[in-house]
Motif scaffolding. Sequence first.
Motif, PDB file in Angstrom:
ATOM      1  N   VAL A 190       1.708  -1.194  12.656  1.00  0.00           N
ATOM      2  CA  VAL A 190       1.200  -0.284  11.688  1.00  0.00           C
ATOM      3  C   VAL A 190       2.223   0.098  10.391  1.00  0.00           C
ATOM      4  O   VAL A 190       3.491   0.636  10.962  1.00  0.00           O
ATOM      5  CB  VAL A 190       0.589   1.098  12.211  1.00  0.00           C
ATOM      6  CG1 VAL A 190       0.152   2.130  11.166  1.00  0.00           C
ATOM      7  CG2 VAL A 190      -0.526   0.728  13.257  1.00  0.00           C
TER       8      VAL A 190
ATOM      9  N   GLN B 204       1.687   5.519   8.677  1.00  0.00           N
ATOM     10  CA  GLN B 204       1.251   6.416   9.816  1.00  0.00           C
ATOM     11  C   GLN B 204       1.058   7.695   9.330  1.00  0.00           C
ATOM     12  O   GLN B 204       1.854   8.514   8.911  1.00  0.00           O
ATOM     13  CB  GLN B 204       2.364   6.448  10.845  1.00  0.00           C
ATOM     14  CG  GLN B 204       1.848   7.295  12.018  1.00  0.00           C
ATOM     15  CD  GLN B 204       0.852   6.330  12.715  1.00  0.00           C
ATOM     16  OE1 GLN B 204       1.082   5.292  13.073  1.00  0.00           O
ATOM     17  NE2 GLN B 204      -0.147   7.014  13.757  1.00  0.00           N
TER      18      GLN B 204
ATOM     19  N   THR C 268      -6.204  10.356   9.207  1.00  0.00           N
ATOM     20  CA  THR C 268      -6.227  11.308  10.173  1.00  0.00           C
ATOM     21  C   THR C 268      -7.358  12.429   9.952  1.00  0.00           C
ATOM     22  O   THR C 268      -7.586  12.677   8.834  1.00  0.00           O
ATOM     23  CB  THR C 268      -4.763  12.127  10.041  1.00  0.00           C
ATOM     24  OG1 THR C 268      -4.799  13.119  10.844  1.00  0.00           O
ATOM     25  CG2 THR C 268      -4.521  12.599   8.525  1.00  0.00           C
TER      26      THR C 268
ATOM     27  N   TRP D 205      -2.918   0.513   3.887  1.00  0.00           N
ATOM     28  CA  TRP D 205      -3.355   1.868   4.031  1.00  0.00           C
ATOM     29  C   TRP D 205      -3.302   2.240   5.416  1.00  0.00           C
ATOM     30  O   TRP D 205      -2.897   1.198   6.526  1.00  0.00           O
ATOM     31  CB  TRP D 205      -5.221   1.318   4.171  1.00  0.00           C
ATOM     32  CG  TRP D 205      -5.682   1.234   2.624  1.00  0.00           C
ATOM     33  CD1 TRP D 205      -5.723   0.040   1.954  1.00  0.00           C
ATOM     34  CD2 TRP D 205      -6.432   2.287   1.765  1.00  0.00           C
ATOM     35  NE1 TRP D 205      -6.251   0.137   0.802  1.00  0.00           N
ATOM     36  CE2 TRP D 205      -6.739   1.515   0.649  1.00  0.00           C
ATOM     37  CE3 TRP D 205      -6.590   3.500   2.149  1.00  0.00           C
ATOM     38  CZ2 TRP D 205      -7.468   2.182  -0.325  1.00  0.00           C
ATOM     39  CZ3 TRP D 205      -7.435   4.353   1.074  1.00  0.00           C
ATOM     40  CH2 TRP D 205      -7.546   3.310  -0.175  1.00  0.00           C
ATOM     41  N   GLY D 206      -3.101   3.424   5.575  1.00  0.00           N
ATOM     42  CA  GLY D 206      -2.789   4.176   6.928  1.00  0.00           C
ATOM     43  C   GLY D 206      -4.280   4.059   7.786  1.00  0.00           C
ATOM     44  O   GLY D 206      -5.285   3.737   7.279  1.00  0.00           O
ATOM     45  N   GLN D 207      -4.036   4.486   9.025  1.00  0.00           N
ATOM     46  CA  GLN D 207      -5.019   4.608   9.859  1.00  0.00           C
ATOM     47  C   GLN D 207      -6.085   5.812   9.622  1.00  0.00           C
ATOM     48  O   GLN D 207      -7.138   5.770  10.142  1.00  0.00           O
ATOM     49  CB  GLN D 207      -4.638   4.587  11.316  1.00  0.00           C
ATOM     50  CG  GLN D 207      -4.169   5.713  12.092  1.00  0.00           C
ATOM     51  CD  GLN D 207      -3.198   6.489  11.409  1.00  0.00           C
ATOM     52  OE1 GLN D 207      -2.513   5.736  10.681  1.00  0.00           O
ATOM     53  NE2 GLN D 207      -2.986   7.554  12.194  1.00  0.00           N
TER      54      GLN D 207
ATOM     55  N   TYR E  48      -6.776   9.321   4.329  1.00  0.00           N
ATOM     56  CA  TYR E  48      -6.182   8.114   4.375  1.00  0.00           C
ATOM     57  C   TYR E  48      -4.920   8.165   3.403  1.00  0.00           C
ATOM     58  O   TYR E  48      -5.361   8.593   2.141  1.00  0.00           O
ATOM     59  CB  TYR E  48      -6.886   6.865   4.209  1.00  0.00           C
ATOM     60  CG  TYR E  48      -8.066   6.630   5.271  1.00  0.00           C
ATOM     61  CD1 TYR E  48      -9.115   7.363   4.923  1.00  0.00           C
ATOM     62  CD2 TYR E  48      -7.772   5.939   6.253  1.00  0.00           C
ATOM     63  CE1 TYR E  48     -10.306   7.115   5.959  1.00  0.00           C
ATOM     64  CE2 TYR E  48      -8.960   5.907   7.157  1.00  0.00           C
ATOM     65  CZ  TYR E  48     -10.158   6.233   6.962  1.00  0.00           C
ATOM     66  OH  TYR E  48     -11.220   6.220   7.818  1.00  0.00           O
TER      67      TYR E  48
END
Length: 123
Positions: A1, A4, A117, A113-115, A94
């Motif tokens: 990843v 984050q 939150t 792209w982040g995962q 994101y």
Amino acid sequence: VQLQASGGGLVQPGGSLRLSCVDSKRTFTNNGVGWFRQAPGKEREFVATINWRGSNTDYAEAVKDRFTMSRDNAKNTVYLQMDKLKPEDTAVYYCASSRYASGSSQTSVYQYWGQGTLVTVSS
């Protein structure tokens, strides 16, 4: 990843949260970064963006004057300070790294792209 995102949670209306996005592979030191969000049953939408230097920001109308985006390139981290939160801000947020030095509201310019939150605003 590579990206984050963190900092989401449950907050009451009117409250604040600060989201962080850490770039573990140094992909956005010289690149614009954006925050987007996606609420249940809705399409992903633009929230905020910042250029590589941190000197230029842009916000969606819905969050202007409530959200503030910033970055610390020495820490490979961008932030989204969210104040005066409303129930309609509830979404998965994101972060994304642009192909270019400038920021943008267009998803097509973002390559990483982040995962995500989850932010929930509820009493």
